[in-house]
Structures are given as structure tokens and as C-alpha cells.
Design a protein around this motif. Structure first.
Motif, short mmCIF file in Angstrom:
data_model
loop_
_atom_site.label_atom_id
_atom_site.label_comp_id
_atom_site.label_asym_id
_atom_site.label_seq_id
_atom_site.Cartn_x
_atom_site.Cartn_y
_atom_site.Cartn_z
N ALA A 1 52.01 88.94 38.85
CA ALA A 1 50.98 88.51 39.78
C ALA A 1 50.54 89.71 40.61
N ASP A 2 49.25 89.85 40.79
CA ASP A 2 48.74 90.92 41.64
C ASP A 2 49.21 90.70 43.07
N THR A 3 49.49 91.80 43.75
CA THR A 3 49.96 91.72 45.12
C THR A 3 49.08 92.60 46.00
N ALA A 4 48.52 92.00 47.04
CA ALA A 4 47.70 92.71 48.01
C ALA A 4 48.38 92.59 49.37
N THR A 5 47.89 93.32 50.33
CA THR A 5 48.44 93.28 51.68
C THR A 5 48.50 91.85 52.22
N ALA A 6 47.51 91.05 51.90
CA ALA A 6 47.47 89.66 52.39
C ALA A 6 48.60 88.81 51.83
N ASN A 7 49.27 89.27 50.78
CA ASN A 7 50.37 88.52 50.17
C ASN A 7 51.73 88.87 50.76
N VAL A 8 51.79 89.86 51.65
CA VAL A 8 53.08 90.41 52.07
C VAL A 8 53.28 90.26 53.57
N LEU A 9 54.51 89.92 53.95
CA LEU A 9 54.93 89.89 55.35
C LEU A 9 56.24 90.67 55.45
N ILE A 10 56.25 91.73 56.24
CA ILE A 10 57.48 92.49 56.51
C ILE A 10 58.23 91.73 57.58
N THR A 11 59.55 91.61 57.40
CA THR A 11 60.34 90.75 58.28
C THR A 11 61.60 91.43 58.78
N ALA A 12 62.19 90.81 59.78
CA ALA A 12 63.51 91.24 60.25
C ALA A 12 64.53 90.67 59.27
N ARG A 13 65.00 91.53 58.39
CA ARG A 13 65.96 91.15 57.35
C ARG A 13 65.31 90.21 56.33
N ALA A 14 65.95 90.04 55.23
CA ALA A 14 65.51 89.03 54.27
C ALA A 14 65.72 87.64 54.86
N THR A 15 66.69 87.53 55.77
CA THR A 15 66.92 86.25 56.44
C THR A 15 65.68 85.82 57.21
N GLY A 16 65.01 86.74 57.86
CA GLY A 16 63.76 86.43 58.56
C GLY A 16 62.68 85.98 57.60
N ALA A 17 62.65 86.59 56.43
CA ALA A 17 61.68 86.19 55.41
C ALA A 17 61.95 84.76 54.94
N LEU A 18 63.21 84.46 54.70
CA LEU A 18 63.56 83.10 54.28
C LEU A 18 63.23 82.09 55.38
N GLY A 19 63.53 82.45 56.61
CA GLY A 19 63.22 81.56 57.74
C GLY A 19 61.74 81.32 57.88
N ALA A 20 60.93 82.36 57.75
CA ALA A 20 59.48 82.19 57.85
C ALA A 20 58.97 81.31 56.73
N ALA A 21 59.49 81.50 55.52
CA ALA A 21 59.05 80.69 54.38
C ALA A 21 59.43 79.22 54.57
N TYR A 142 57.33 81.82 47.13
CA TYR A 142 57.61 82.85 48.12
C TYR A 142 58.79 83.63 47.57
N SER A 143 58.58 84.90 47.33
CA SER A 143 59.62 85.76 46.77
C SER A 143 60.14 86.67 47.87
N VAL A 144 61.45 86.60 48.13
CA VAL A 144 62.06 87.32 49.24
C VAL A 144 62.84 88.52 48.71
N HIS A 145 62.65 89.67 49.39
CA HIS A 145 63.28 90.92 48.98
C HIS A 145 63.88 91.60 50.21
N SER A 146 64.73 92.60 49.96
CA SER A 146 65.45 93.26 51.05
C SER A 146 65.50 94.76 50.84
N PHE A 147 65.06 95.50 51.84
CA PHE A 147 65.24 96.94 51.81
C PHE A 147 66.73 97.29 51.91
N SER A 148 67.48 96.46 52.64
CA SER A 148 68.90 96.71 52.82
C SER A 148 69.63 96.78 51.49
N LYS A 149 69.36 95.84 50.61
CA LYS A 149 70.04 95.81 49.32
C LYS A 149 69.43 96.83 48.36
#
Length: 184
Positions: A1-21, A142-149
Motif C-alpha cells: 500500500a502506498d504511504t504518504a505523510t497523511a497515513n503516518v502518526l509518530i507516537t510516544a512508543r509503539a504503545t502510544g500508537a496502539l492506544g491512539a488506534a 492500523y499497522s504499528v511499528h517501533s524505532f526502539s525494536k
């Protein structure tokens, strides 16, 4: 799937991403099916938004696309709105085979369920092949990823979520009042 800026949210941890979703996806009383075993903190995230986590024994049970669908059918109710799919799995490390991921995604689409794909261990596949759920259903995932890992940046506590652009506005609303840190 194409990904643009509108598709992405940078979050506090992947946990924040899961919580937002979760916060943008469920209403009080809604159920989220959790492919089990699952990352233990995820059930609490669902509960914090007044949802009901429903464990679905899956890893070691669903050994084919057919048994995967049967297993999910046994737990789905009218209140089910989403499915949590962690592959590679935390805590087992097992990778759900692509054919089974495809069956899960197709099943979720059939019932108009959101797919919350926890893919923070995507770079740790030692056997098998990782299949990205979002590639199969970008409009419902919603696909969640982590810079930490992925990049060994645990101290930064930074993750991100990728999803359908027209729904990311709701995730941004949740995150606006949830965290300030690296993503800010």
C-alpha cells in the motif's frame, strides 16, 4: 500500500500508537479480539478506552487458514469491532504464516472489523516469512511499528502507526491529549 505523510502518526512508543488506534476505533462496550498469546499490556489499553478485550487462543491452535477462521468465528460477536494481530508474536516470537494472515485479514474485512497489526518485531524473523496485514487491507488496518525494536533506539521511546489517511485524523485527536515527547 502506498504511504504518504497523511497515513503516518509518530507516537510516544509503539504503545502510544496502539492506544491512539484503539481510542480512535472503539466505543465503550466494544470488543477487540486478541489473537493469543498476545502482548499482555494490550488488554489494558483496550480496557482504558472502556472496551472489552476478548482473548482468542490462536498460536498453536490455528494451523491453517481454515482453522484460523473457525477459531475467530467462535469468539466474534455483534460487539466485535477490531482484531489485534501481533506477528512476529510477542511473547512467543512465532511468525504467523502469510496464508493464515491473509485468511485473518479477509475474515476481518468480511465482518467490517478493524485490524490492529502490531508489527514491532518485524525485523526479528528467524524462521518463516513476515506478512504485512496493511498490504492486504490498507483501508481497514492500523499497522504499528517501533524505532526502539527496529533501530535499537529504546531510550527514545518512539513508535509510529500507519493507517488509512481518512481515519488518521481520529488517531491524531487521541494522541494530542495523550502524550508529549519525541513525536512532539
Amino acid at each position: 500500500a502506498d504511504t504518504a505523510t497523511a497515513n503516518v502518526l509518530i507516537t510516544a512508543r509503539a504503545t502510544g500508537a496502539l492506544g491512539a488506534a484503539v481510542g480512535a476505533t472503539i466505543d465503550p462496550g466494544d470488543e477487540v479480539l486478541l489473537i493469543a498469546p498476545y502482548w499482555p499490556l494490550f488488554a489494558g489499553i483496550v480496557q482504558s478506552f472502556s472496551g472489552h478485550p476478548v482473548a482468542v487462543p490462536f498460536i498453536g491452535v490455528a494451523d491453517s487458514p481454515e482453522t484460523a477462521v473457525e477459531t475467530l468465528d467462535a469468539k466474534r460477536t455483534e460487539r466485535s469491532v477490531a482484531i489485534y494481530l501481533g506477528t512476529p508474536n510477542n511473547p512467543t516470537g512465532r511468525v504467523i504464516p502469510p496464508a493464515i494472515v491473509a485468511a485473518v485479514v479477509e475474515w476481518a474485512q468480511r465482518y467490517d472489523l478493524w485490524i490492529l497489526a502490531d508489527e514491532v518485531y518485524e525485523d526479528y524473523v528467524y524462521r518463516g516469512e513476515h506478512c504485512y496485514a496493511r498490504a492486504l487491507a490498507p483501508e481497514r488496518t492500523y499497522s504499528v511499528h517501533s524505532f526502539s525494536k527496529a533501530y535499537g533506539m529504546a531510550g527514545n521511546r518512539c513508535g509510529y502507526v500507519v493507517g488509512p489517511a481518512d481515519h488518521m485524523r481520529e488517531l491524531r485527536k487521541v494522541s494530542l491529549h495523550s502524550f508529549y515527547s519525541t513525536p512532539t
